[in-house]
Structure formats: structure tokens, C-alpha cells
Design an enzyme around this catalytic site. Structure first.
Site, short mmCIF file in Angstrom:
data_model
loop_
_atom_site.label_atom_id
_atom_site.label_comp_id
_atom_site.label_asym_id
_atom_site.label_seq_id
_atom_site.Cartn_x
_atom_site.Cartn_y
_atom_site.Cartn_z
N GLU A 45 53.08 43.12 39.80
CA GLU A 45 53.13 42.70 41.20
C GLU A 45 54.14 43.54 42.00
O GLU A 45 55.26 43.77 41.55
CB GLU A 45 53.53 41.23 41.25
CG GLU A 45 53.62 40.64 42.64
CD GLU A 45 54.00 39.17 42.65
OE1 GLU A 45 53.89 38.54 43.71
OE2 GLU A 45 54.42 38.66 41.58
N LYS A 115 47.56 38.11 47.97
CA LYS A 115 48.08 36.89 47.35
C LYS A 115 47.91 35.70 48.30
O LYS A 115 48.28 35.78 49.48
CB LYS A 115 49.56 37.09 47.00
CG LYS A 115 50.18 36.01 46.13
CD LYS A 115 51.59 36.44 45.72
CE LYS A 115 52.26 35.48 44.79
NZ LYS A 115 53.61 35.93 44.37
N CYS A 151 49.97 36.60 40.46
CA CYS A 151 51.11 35.78 40.03
C CYS A 151 50.91 34.30 40.38
O CYS A 151 50.17 33.60 39.70
CB CYS A 151 52.41 36.34 40.63
SG CYS A 151 53.90 35.78 39.76
N SER A 177 57.07 37.79 37.25
CA SER A 177 57.48 36.45 36.81
C SER A 177 58.84 36.53 36.14
O SER A 177 58.97 37.05 35.04
CB SER A 177 56.45 35.89 35.83
OG SER A 177 56.83 34.61 35.37
N ASP A 298 84.57 33.25 25.95
CA ASP A 298 83.82 33.81 27.08
C ASP A 298 83.92 35.33 27.13
O ASP A 298 82.91 36.03 27.20
CB ASP A 298 84.32 33.22 28.41
CG ASP A 298 84.24 31.71 28.44
OD1 ASP A 298 83.33 31.15 27.80
OD2 ASP A 298 85.09 31.09 29.10
N GLU A 404 82.25 26.29 33.70
CA GLU A 404 83.46 26.49 34.50
C GLU A 404 83.13 26.85 35.94
O GLU A 404 83.79 26.38 36.87
CB GLU A 404 84.33 27.56 33.84
CG GLU A 404 84.82 27.14 32.46
CD GLU A 404 85.44 28.26 31.67
OE1 GLU A 404 85.47 29.40 32.18
OE2 GLU A 404 85.88 28.03 30.53
#
Length: 554
Positions: A45, A115, A151, A177, A298, A404
Site C-alpha cells: 500500500e 481504497k 488494506c 498493516s 531497562d 514508568e
């Protein structure tokens, strides 16, 4: 009329705004398809523009350049090689702009389809720039009547129903997508529903690459008219794959195609984060990245993701200790950096922090120490990392997780400094799962080492920001298992406070978490972008006002 159709499925990456580069990629895909003996090559797309182009689409010069590139590609097909299906914006002669799929063959644009179902939710905003198209009929291609839903058109009934009623024999669906966890299963469920209704086989072609916060994971597939899997391409791997279709008494059926296995959700999340970081760094021209190592989970996960994405030679890790940094953290960070093979520097921040404190002493006289002094440490670290970035051109990787970021447990202009965050949409408990998994498995397509890459002590020790003596995250937050469940219900599901409490949570804790979520919105507006992993990320998917007095009192 032909009874065999060889379709090349090009799940490739296109770069937003790089019309010339995208045209070159399309031509290369067509050349591969020709070498494989394809009749048709299908790209995703809005491929020629890059997806999603957002408000670039409002520029007439951009629209014209896309149209010109498609016309140039159409001229290539005069060689009677493979035809092409390619996604493109299409400005018509009446000034309307459509999200289109163009079929190119015999040196010309053989057909255009627009579309119909323009998504306008979550990360999508297509009604802002495009007009919805009319219900389409099939296009003839070398004796085959092809339907070209685009899509979102297959997420609802009417487009495929119209194509079936007007004589389509085979559905070919160009997609942009984006990934979220378990999305591959959802796509196939939607495709099966359309096949049940229409009885038509389907070729589903998805983009593969990342654009800002969105990752497009490929995973293109085909389904036969009896809903069986016709072929499956891998996720997270740009490629051109071949499928061969044959006409029988019951219509078209796939006779040959790839049969890739898809990763489980943990591996898929890791690979999505790695692909998102890699493409953001490379597409924006950064030579590498720099990040602060704290000895915590992290920054450890982010460091491994960075090496997996870019290679050790493009990753620079910096430890910035202060008086509260434990020997345990210093040792763990050093062990991690050594194992990854990255450049590793230690830059103490005692001098800058104490200079700030001395400069503010008169103004703060008579007031007790609090989070202000703690945040000076974080902001000093942020300043060091940004200085390194300015001097060497490397991008600062930010390391705050979704738990966080949701509740504001991060310092604005400190550990929120940076250009991109690969774990922004991953809850803390998910980071622990990912760390354990990566120590056991090196996924395909990464550049990092095998084996235990995150020292086990980083995974097992209690998390702490180490901004004061004997600090633990749970001093000010509920246990992460509790916090993450509450946040997931609030963010992903918009669940009522009373219903969340009914799952076994203290209602006052739920109310406090909801309050923290709302009041941290101003911080999130100033945070760097990061990879979308969950169904609803904090940003494009969830747009809340900064000034907001609503609280769920249920």
C-alpha cells in the site's frame, strides 16, 4: 485465458518521501520477479510514497511526483515482462486525492482502484488526506479478473462482496498493516472471514520495514478459496517471494509457495523493537547510538537491542556513577558492555551534580532534600549523553519502559532525553520476560552475540533508580506485576476503575495509578518516539488532553 498465474509477493520497505528510491526498489523487485518467471509482482500500500505519508499528501508537488513515478514504472512494462500492482496516492482530474492501487501492464496504467474504507482510528488518520473511493469491480489481467481491495477494505464486508458479485476470481490485497503483538493471527482471521463470504482466494501483501513509531512486519500470506493456507512469507524479513496459482474447476488455487514459520509473541516483540530501532537510526542518517548504562534491566535490554539492530561497533554505552551508584551496578554494567563488545566509558557526574546543588543552595535554604536533588542526577546524565551526541553525531537511545512512562516515573530533560526509545511500549514485566528469553535465544536477523548477553544478576536483583540510599522502585510504585495489570486495563481496555478493582486490586491503588497516568500526559508529549508493540501505545493510539480533571470515581 490462462490457467496458471505466477505472482511475486514483494514485502519490502519503502521510505516515506523517497519517491526515487522507492521507484528504484520497485524496479529491482520487478527484475527479481522476472528472473523467477513471474507474471505479476505485487507491492504494498502507498509503496511509491512510503507509508504512512501523513500530511506530505497535502503537498501538490508530492502528489505529482508520485504520479510521475508510477507512470515511469508503467512504461517499463512495455517489455512484456511481469505486470505490477503498486500502491500510490492518486490525484484525479477533479482535484480529489485517493489511496490507490495501480495495475501496470503493457507499457501503461491498465487500471486504478481506490481504497473505500479509510481508517480513522488509532495510528491511522487517512480521512484527513484522502477521499473514499467508489465500490470497485475487478480488473482484467492477462485473462484473469483480479480484485484489488486495499488494506482496510478487507476488514469490512462490502468491498469484497462487491468484487465477488462483479466477477472477480482472485483477490490481491496491498497492505500497510503495522505490527502489534498477535496481529498476524488477527489478519488471518479477517482474511478468512472475507473468503467465507466471497468464496474467493486471496493474496495478502504487507510492507516490511519501520517508519517512525510504526513497524511493518511483512508476514505476507495467501489463502485458498477453501480457507486453507496457500503460502506464508516470514515476518520481519524484506523479500520477494514467489507463489504459483492454477485455475481448476473450483477456481484458482495455490500450487506452490513458501511455508515460513512465524515467531511466537516474545520473539516477535523483540524483533519488532530491533527493526524499529534499526530503521529509525539508518533512515535518519545517524552513524550510531549512545545510551547510558545503569546496571538495571531497562538500559540492559536497550543495549542488547541496539547491538542486535546495529552491531557492536555502532553502539556506545556510558556509565555515569554518582555516590548512590552501587558496586553491584558498576560490575553488572561493565560485564554487560564487555559481553556485547561495545565501546564503554565511565563518566562520573559528582562534579556537575554538586555544582548544581551549590548554585541552588541559597535558593533552597531551609527546605528538605526531596525528588528535586534526585532529579538533578538524572538531568546531569541526560546532559552528558546529549553532549556526546552533539560531539560525535550518535543518537541518544532513551530507555524508559511503558510502566514508568505511563505513571511519570521518569525525569523530564533527564532520562527522557534522547532521539528514540525501543522499549517505550513494553511494560516492565515484559522486559524481564524478554531479557530471560534473549539469554536463551538469538533470533534470526540480529547482529548481537549468542548466549547469555544480560548478566543474570541484572534480571534477579530488585529494580532501583539509585538516586538515594537504599532506594527501590517499589518505595513509590506498586509491585510491577500489580502496576502493569492495572495499566494494561486502563490503557489497552479503557476499563472502569471498579472493574479493575474487581480483578483483585485495591481500589485506592487503582485510583492512584489512574491519577498518575493522567497527570503524566504532559511528560509523554515531550518524550521521544518509540516502537509500537502493544495494541494501544501511549501516543498515536491514545490521545488524551494534558489539562484533564476527569477521574473515574466508580
Amino acid at each position: 485465458m490462462t490457467d496458471t498465474l505466477r505472482i511475486s509477493v514483494a514485502q519490502l520497505d519503502s521510505v516515506v518521501g523517497d519517491i526515487g528510491g522507492n521507484l528504484k526498489t520497485a524496479r529491482e523487485a520487478r527484475a527479481i520477479a522476472a528472473g523467477d518467471g513471474a507474471d505479476l509482482v505485487v507491492l504494498s500500500e502507498l509503496f511509491i510514497a512510503g507509508y504512512p505519508p501523513e500530511d506530505l499528501m497535502l503537498k501538490p508537488a508530492f502528489q505529482a511526483a508520485c504520479r510521475s513515478a508510477v507512470e515511469d514504472l508503467a512504461a517499463d512494462t512495455a517489455d512484456r515482462g511481469p505486470g505490477v500492482v503498486i500502491g500510490t496516492p492518486w490525484p484525479d482530474d477533479n482535484g480529489k486525492l485517493y489511496n490507490a492501487a495501480a495495475l501496470l501492464d503493457d507499457g501503461a496504467i491498465a487500471g486504478l482502484r481506490y481504497k473505500v474504507e479509510l481508517p480513522n482510528y488509532g495510528v491511522f488518520d487517512e480521512l484527513r488526506v484522502f477521499e473514499p473511493g467508489p465500490l470497485p469491480g475487478p480488473i482484467g489481467f492477462r485473462g484473469v479478473r483480479i480484485g484489488l481491495p486495499i488494506c482496510e477494505d478487507i476488514w469490512f464486508e462490502q468491498v469484497c462482496e462487491c468484487l465477488a458479485e462483479t466477477g472477480a476470481e482472485l483477490l490481491i490485497v496491498p497492505n500497510g498493516s503495522p505490527y502489534w503483538q498477535e496481529k498476524a493471527d488477527k489478519r488471518q482471521q479477517v482474511a478468512v472471514a472475507r473468503i467465507v463470504e466471497s468464496g474467493l482466494p486471496m493474496v495478502y501483501v504487507n510492507q516490511c520495514g519501520a517508519q517512525d513509531e510504526l513497524v511493518f512486519d511483512g508476514g505476507s500470506f495467501g489463502l485458498n478459496g477453501d480457507r486453507t493456507l496457500a503460502f506464508q512469507l516470514p515476518q520481519f524479513e524484506p523479500m520477494v517471494g514467489m507463489s504459483e496459482w492454477r485455475r481448476g474447476e473450483d477456481g484458482w488455487r495455490c500450487a506452490d509457495g513458501a511455508a515460513a514459520s512465524l515467531p511466537d509473541v516474545t520473539e516477535a516483540n523483540w524483533r519488532a523493537a530491533v527493526l524499529g530501532l534499526r530503521d529509525y537510526v539508518d533512515k535518519n542518517g545517524f552513524p550510531g547510538v549512545v545510551l547510558g548504562l545503569s546496571g538495571g534491566i531497562d538500559s540492559a535490554v536497550c543495549a542488547v537491542m541496539a547491538v542486535d539492530a546495529l552491531g557492536a561497533e555502532r553502539v556506545h554505552c556510558v556509565m555515569m556513577p554518582y555516590r548512590y551508584t552501587s558496586d553491584e551496578s558498576l560490575n553488572d554494567a561493565s560485564e554487560l558492555a564487555t559481553g556485547l563488545g561495545v565501546r564503554y566509558d565511565t563518566i562520573p557526574i559528582g562534579g556537575p551534580v554538586e555544582a548544581f546543588q551549590d548554585g541552588l543552595a541559597a535558593l533552597f535554604a531551609g527546605r528538605p532534600r526531596d525528588a528535586t536533588e534526585e532529579n538533578l542526577q538524572s538531568r546531569a546524565r541526560g546532559t552528558v549523553l546529549m553532549a556526546i551526541s552533539n560531539k560525535f553525531g550518535s543518537m541518544v537511545v532513551t530507555t524508559g519502559n511503558k510502566s514508568e512512562v505511563s505513571v511519570g516515573y521518569a525525569t523530564l530533560y533527564g532520562d527522557m532525553n534522547g532521539g528514540f526509545n525501543p522499549v517505550k511500549d513494553l511494560y516492565k514485566t515484559e522486559l524481564y520476560r524478554l531479557a530471560k528469553w534473549r539469554n536463551q535465544r538469538r533470533p534470526d536477523g540480529v547482529l548481537g552475540p549468542e548466549g547469555i548477553v544480560i548478566p543474570p544478576n541484572i534480571i534477579t536483583r530488585a529494580p532501583s533508580a539509585e538516586l538515594k540510599e537504599d532506594q527501590s522502585d517499589q518505595d513509590s510504585l506498586p509491585p510491577y506485576e500489580v502496576l502493569d495489570d492495572i495499566l494494561e486495563r486502563l490503557v489497552e481496555d479503557d476499563m472502569r476503575v471498579a472493574d479493575i478493582a474487581a480483578r483483585g486490586h485495591d481500589i485506592e491503588i487503582v485510583r492512584r495509578v489512574e491519577h498518575l497516568l493522567y497527570v503524566a500526559e504532559y511528560k509523554r508529549r515531550q518524550a521521544p518516539p518509540g516502537v509500537k508493540i502493544t495494541r494501544r501505545n501511549l501516543g498515536r493510539d491514545r490521545r488524551y488532553p494534558i489539562t484533564n480533571r476527569f477521574r473515574d470515581r466508580g
